[in-house]
Design a protein around this motif. Structure first.
Motif, PDB file in Angstrom:
ATOM      1  N   THR A 131      46.535  38.179  44.412  1.00 16.65           N
ATOM      2  CA  THR A 131      45.193  38.359  45.496  1.00 16.65           C
ATOM      3  C   THR A 131      44.213  37.395  45.029  1.00 16.65           C
ATOM      4  OG1 THR A 131      44.282  40.042  44.248  1.00 16.65           O
ATOM      5  CG2 THR A 131      45.733  40.848  45.707  1.00 16.65           C
ATOM      6  N   PHE A 132      44.257  36.673  43.800  1.00 18.04           N
ATOM      7  CA  PHE A 132      43.501  35.816  43.258  1.00 18.04           C
ATOM      8  C   PHE A 132      43.100  34.618  44.277  1.00 18.04           C
ATOM      9  CE2 PHE A 132      43.751  36.266  38.405  1.00 18.04           C
ATOM     10  CZ  PHE A 132      43.552  37.429  38.506  1.00 18.04           C
ATOM     11  N   HIS A 133      41.851  34.397  44.609  1.00 18.00           N
ATOM     12  CA  HIS A 133      41.388  33.105  45.496  1.00 18.00           C
ATOM     13  C   HIS A 133      40.520  32.195  44.574  1.00 18.00           C
ATOM     14  CE1 HIS A 133      43.412  35.238  48.606  1.00 18.00           C
ATOM     15  NE2 HIS A 133      42.348  35.795  49.122  1.00 18.00           N
ATOM     16  N   HIS A 134      40.405  32.555  43.211  1.00 17.03           N
ATOM     17  CA  HIS A 134      38.937  32.249  42.803  1.00 17.03           C
ATOM     18  C   HIS A 134      39.295  31.240  41.342  1.00 17.03           C
ATOM     19  CE1 HIS A 134      37.443  34.146  45.823  1.00 17.03           C
ATOM     20  NE2 HIS A 134      38.013  35.389  45.468  1.00 17.03           N
ATOM     21  N   GLY A 135      40.375  31.365  40.739  1.00 15.29           N
ATOM     22  CA  GLY A 135      40.852  30.428  39.551  1.00 15.29           C
ATOM     23  C   GLY A 135      39.832  30.830  38.283  1.00 15.29           C
ATOM     24  N   ARG A 136      39.880  29.929  37.358  1.00 13.80           N
ATOM     25  CA  ARG A 136      39.374  30.005  36.135  1.00 13.80           C
ATOM     26  C   ARG A 136      37.741  29.713  36.313  1.00 13.80           C
ATOM     27  NH1 ARG A 136      42.771  27.268  32.758  1.00 13.80           N
ATOM     28  NH2 ARG A 136      41.285  25.546  32.654  1.00 13.80           N
ATOM     29  N   ASP A 137      36.924  30.120  35.553  1.00  7.89           N
ATOM     30  CA  ASP A 137      35.533  30.015  35.625  1.00  7.89           C
ATOM     31  C   ASP A 137      35.245  29.959  37.081  1.00  7.89           C
ATOM     32  OD1 ASP A 137      35.637  29.608  32.862  1.00  7.89           O
ATOM     33  OD2 ASP A 137      36.364  27.603  33.113  1.00  7.89           O
ATOM     34  N   ASN A 138      35.660  30.816  38.015  1.00  5.28           N
ATOM     35  CA  ASN A 138      35.090  30.801  39.243  1.00  5.28           C
ATOM     36  C   ASN A 138      35.159  29.630  39.978  1.00  5.28           C
ATOM     37  OD1 ASN A 138      34.534  33.485  39.150  1.00  5.28           O
ATOM     38  ND2 ASN A 138      32.266  33.564  39.591  1.00  5.28           N
TER      39      ASN A 138
ATOM     40  N   GLY B 291      40.271  41.725  48.301  1.00  7.64           N
ATOM     41  CA  GLY B 291      40.262  41.615  49.699  1.00  7.64           C
ATOM     42  C   GLY B 291      40.520  40.120  50.071  1.00  7.64           C
ATOM     43  N   ASN B 292      40.895  40.014  51.395  1.00 10.22           N
ATOM     44  CA  ASN B 292      41.372  38.606  51.840  1.00 10.22           C
ATOM     45  C   ASN B 292      40.176  37.561  52.057  1.00 10.22           C
ATOM     46  OD1 ASN B 292      42.646  36.493  53.202  1.00 10.22           O
ATOM     47  ND2 ASN B 292      44.092  37.758  54.312  1.00 10.22           N
TER      48      ASN B 292
ATOM     49  N   TRP C  21      29.466  38.184  42.620  1.00 10.04           N
ATOM     50  CA  TRP C  21      29.584  36.875  42.723  1.00 10.04           C
ATOM     51  C   TRP C  21      29.854  36.002  41.324  1.00 10.04           C
ATOM     52  CZ3 TRP C  21      30.387  34.193  47.059  1.00 10.04           C
ATOM     53  CH2 TRP C  21      30.034  35.052  48.379  1.00 10.04           C
ATOM     54  N   GLY C  22      29.596  36.645  40.189  1.00 14.03           N
ATOM     55  CA  GLY C  22      29.980  36.315  38.929  1.00 14.03           C
ATOM     56  C   GLY C  22      31.214  36.312  38.607  1.00 14.03           C
ATOM     57  N   PHE C  23      32.286  37.138  39.128  1.00 11.43           N
ATOM     58  CA  PHE C  23      33.430  37.432  38.815  1.00 11.43           C
ATOM     59  C   PHE C  23      34.171  37.640  40.237  1.00 11.43           C
ATOM     60  CE2 PHE C  23      36.914  40.742  37.118  1.00 11.43           C
ATOM     61  CZ  PHE C  23      37.636  39.827  36.749  1.00 11.43           C
ATOM     62  N   LEU C  24      34.593  36.590  40.689  1.00  7.66           N
ATOM     63  CA  LEU C  24      35.043  36.652  42.151  1.00  7.66           C
ATOM     64  C   LEU C  24      36.491  37.037  41.984  1.00  7.66           C
ATOM     65  CD1 LEU C  24      33.694  33.220  43.609  1.00  7.66           C
ATOM     66  CD2 LEU C  24      32.768  35.409  43.806  1.00  7.66           C
TER      67      LEU C  24
END
Length: 514
Positions: free
Chosen positions: A56-63, A305-306, A297-300
Motif C-alpha cells: 500500500t506504500f505510495h510515499h517512500g523513505r523520508d516522505n 488508502g488508494n 502529512w508527516g508520515f504518509l
C-alpha cells in the motif's frame, strides 16, 4: 535501528489488522526488538501483515511521496501525461512523463526504497519463522510461502523499473552497505524458481475474512506474467538466459487457473470497479486499500488508502452527484481515448471519464497537460467519500492480477484454446456487437491496452514489444508543449537513485544512459 524498524512494522500491522484494542493489552512495542519479537504464531502473523502493508506504500523513505505504481506506470506509457496543476506541481512526475528522469528523482527513490522495505520485512520473517512455535505446521508453511510470494512481487517491480538490482535473501545490517547488483539472469531465475517452489504450500481458497492474501492461483498467474516479461524483454534487452521453466509448463499453470480456480470474468465490466467491485471473483490478487481514521502529512506511508484516486480526480468539480475533485494527475491521452470504439465497447465508459459528455463541471484551465479525458476505474466518487482525511483513505483496491489477464496471457503463449480465451475477453466488452478477430500478438496487445487502461500495464507491454517500438509509440504522444524523449539506450529503465549509490560507497553502478 532494530527498535525503530519494529515499531514501524507493528504500526503497519495495526492499521491492517484493526486489532488496536487487543494490541493495547500487550507489551508496548518499544519494549520489543527483533531479538525478542518472534515468539508466537501471532508474532509471525503480525510480521507477515507488515510485509503485505508495503504493497500500500505510495510515499517512500523520508516522505518521497506520490508514486503509486499504476500512476507512475501510466505516465511512463503512451496512455497518460503527467498532469497536476502546472509545471511546478510534483515536477518529478513530469520527469517520468518526459522520460528525462534525474538520478535524484525522489519518486524513483521511493519506488526503490518501498520495494526493498518489503524485501527486508519478508526476509526478516523468513529468517525467524522456523524458531516460532506453531500449533499447526501447515500454517507455518503457508505464512512462509506468502512472504516469499510478496518478495517475488517486490523484486518483479524492481527489475522492471531498475533492471540491475541486488538480490538479497536475508535481513541486511549496517555492515552490508557494499552489496553489488546481481546479474539480472539470477534475479529472474530466483523469481521463477520461488514461484514454482511455493505453489504447493499456498492455499487454493482464501477465506472471506482474509481477502487479499496470496493463493496458489496468484502464484501460477504471476509465473505467466514473469515468464512473458523474461521472454520478451529480459532476454533480448538484458541478455538473460533461458528461464528455469518451459513454455508448456507455464501454459499448464495458466490453464489450471482458467479451468479449476473458480475465478471467472464478471458479466459486466463496470462491476469490477468501485467499492462494490473490491475482491470480486475476477480478482486473483489485489492490493487491499481501506479507509482508516489516519491522516498525517508527516508520515504518509501510515495511510493505506488508494492515493492514485485522489491524484486522478479533476480539479474544480464542485458539487456533482457522482464525482468529486482531485489533483488532476495522469490525464488520459487523446490517443488512448480514441482507441476505444465508444459506441460498441462497454469498457470505454467504465475506463475513461469524458467530463463534457457526462456533464461534469471542471477547471480545464487549471489542469496541466489536460486533453479532455481522465481515468475512471479508481476515480474518487462521492458515494465512497471517506469520513475523514479523504486524501489518504480512498478504499479502492488495486488489482494486480485479474482473470482477464490470465486469459490473455494463455492466448499470447499459444495455448490450444487461445482463440476462445481471447474471444471471452472481447465478448464481454462488445456484447451483441462482438465480431471475432484473429488471435495474434498485435491484436492481443491492442486488447490488453483497452482491457487494462489505467491499471499500469501498458508501459511494460510496450517494452515487451521492443525498445524501438516503445520509443516510437511513446515519443509520438509529444503534443505542443509536452516534450517526450524515450531513449533506447536507457533500456526503458529508471536511474538507480544516486543517494543509494552514495550509501553503497559507490558499489552500486548507474544504469546505462544516465
Amino acid at each position: 535501528m532494530k527498535r525503530l524498524t519494529l515499531i514501524i512494522t507493528l504500526f503497519g500491522l495495526l492499521l491492517l489488522s484493526g486489532c488496536v484494542d487487543d494490541f493495547l493489552e500487550h507489551t508496548p512495542p518499544v519494549e520489543r526488538t527483533q531479538d525478542n519479537f518472534f515468539q508466537s504464531e501471532r508474532d509471525a502473523q503480525q510480521a507477515l501483515f507488515a510485509v503485505y502493508e508495503v504493497l500500500t506504500f505510495h510515499h517512500g523513505r523520508d516522505n518521497q511521496g506520490f508514486h503509486p505504481f499504476d500512476l507512475i506506470s501510466n505516465v511512463l506509457s503512451d496512455d497518460a501525461f503527467g498532469g497536476g496543476s502546472g509545471p511546478g506541481d510534483q515536477p518529478e512526475i513530469l520527469e517520468f512523463n518526459r522520460h528525462n528522469i534525474s538520478v535524484t528523482n525522489g519518486k524513483a527513490l521511493g519506488i526503490w526504497s518501498d520495494r526493498f522495505t518489503g524485501i527486508y520485512r519478508a526476509n526478516l520473517l523468513l529468517d525467524n519463522i522456523d524458531d516460532v512455535s506453531f500449533d499447526n505446521e501447515e500454517t507455518r508453511a503457508i505464512m512462509a510461502a506468502e512472504a516469499r510470494f510478496l518478495r517475488v512481487l517486490f523484486y518483479y517491480d524492481l527489475v522492471r523499473f531498475f533492471g540491475y538490482v541486488p538480490l538479497v535473501e536475508r535481513p541486511l545490517v549496517a555492515e552490508d552497505i557494499r552489496i553489488p547488483q546481481d546479474d539480472p539472469d539470477d534475479v529472474y531465475n530466483f523469481m521463477i524458481t520461488e514461484l514454482l517452489d511455493i505453489i504447493p504450500d499456498l492455499r487454493d481458497n482464501i477465506p472471506s475474512n482474509e481477502m487479499g492474501r496470496a493463493s496458489s492461483w496468484a502464484a501460477k498467474s504471476m509465473l505467466g506474467r514473469i515468464f512473458l516479461y523474461h521472454r520478451d524483454y529480459a532476454q533480448p534487452v538484458l541478455g538473460v538466459g533461458n528461464p528455469p521453466v518451459s513454455e508448456s509448463e507455464v501454459i499448464g499453470h495458466l490453464e489450471d487457473v482458467i479451468n479449476n480456480s473458480g475465478h471467472e470474468l464478471l458479466d459486466d465490466f463496470a462491476d469490477l470497479w468501485g467499492t462494490d467491485g473490491n475482491n470480486n471473483n475476477e480478482a486473483i490478487f489485489s492490493v487491499q486499500h481501506i479507509e482508516t481514521s489516519f491522516g498525517d502529512w508527516g508520515f504518509l506511508n501510515g495511510s493505506i488508502g488508494n492515493w492514485a484516486s485522489q491524484m486522478t480526480g479533476l480539479r474544480g468539480v464542485g458539487f456533482h452527484p457522482e464525482y468529486i475533485s482531485g489533483w488532476s494527475f495522469q490525464p488520459v491521452t487523446g490517443d488512448l481515448a480514441e482507441s476505444f470504439d465508444e459506441d460498441a465497447d462497454s469498457r470505454y465508459f467504465a475506463s475513461i471519464l469524458d467530463p463534457v459528455e457526462e456533464g461534469v463541471n471542471h477547471d480545464a484551465d487549471g489542469m496541466h497537460q489536460w486533453r479532455g479525458f481522465a481515468f475512471k476505474k479508481f476515480y474518487p466518487r462521492r458515494a465512497d467519500l471517506p469520513s475523514v482525511n479523504l486524501e489518504f483513505n480512498w478504499p479502492y483496491n488495486r488489482p494486480v492480477i485479474r482473470f482477464a489477464d490470465v486469459l490473455l496471457m494463455a492466448a499470447e503463449l499459444g495455448a490450444s484454446d487461445a482463440q476462445n480465451y481471447f474471444d471471452q475477453v472481447r465478448m464481454r466488452a462488445y456484447g451483441d456487437d462482438f465480431e471475432q478477430i484473429p488471435v495474434n500478438r498485435e491484436n492481443i496487445m491492442e486488447e490488453r491496452r483497452l482491457e487494462f487502461a489505467g491499471e499500469g500495464k501498458r508501459y511494460w507491454d510496450l517494452l515487451r514489444m521492443g525498445l524501438d517500438t516503445a520509443a516510437e509509440t511513446i515519443n509520438a504522444r509529444a503534443d505542443g508543449d509536452i516534450r517526450i524523449e524515450f531513449r533506447t539506450e536507457r533500456l526503458g529503465l529508471l536511474p538507480i537513485p544516486q543517494s543509494e549509490i552514495n550509501l553503497s560507497d559507490r558499489t552500486l553502478e548507474q544504469n546505462p544512459g544516465y
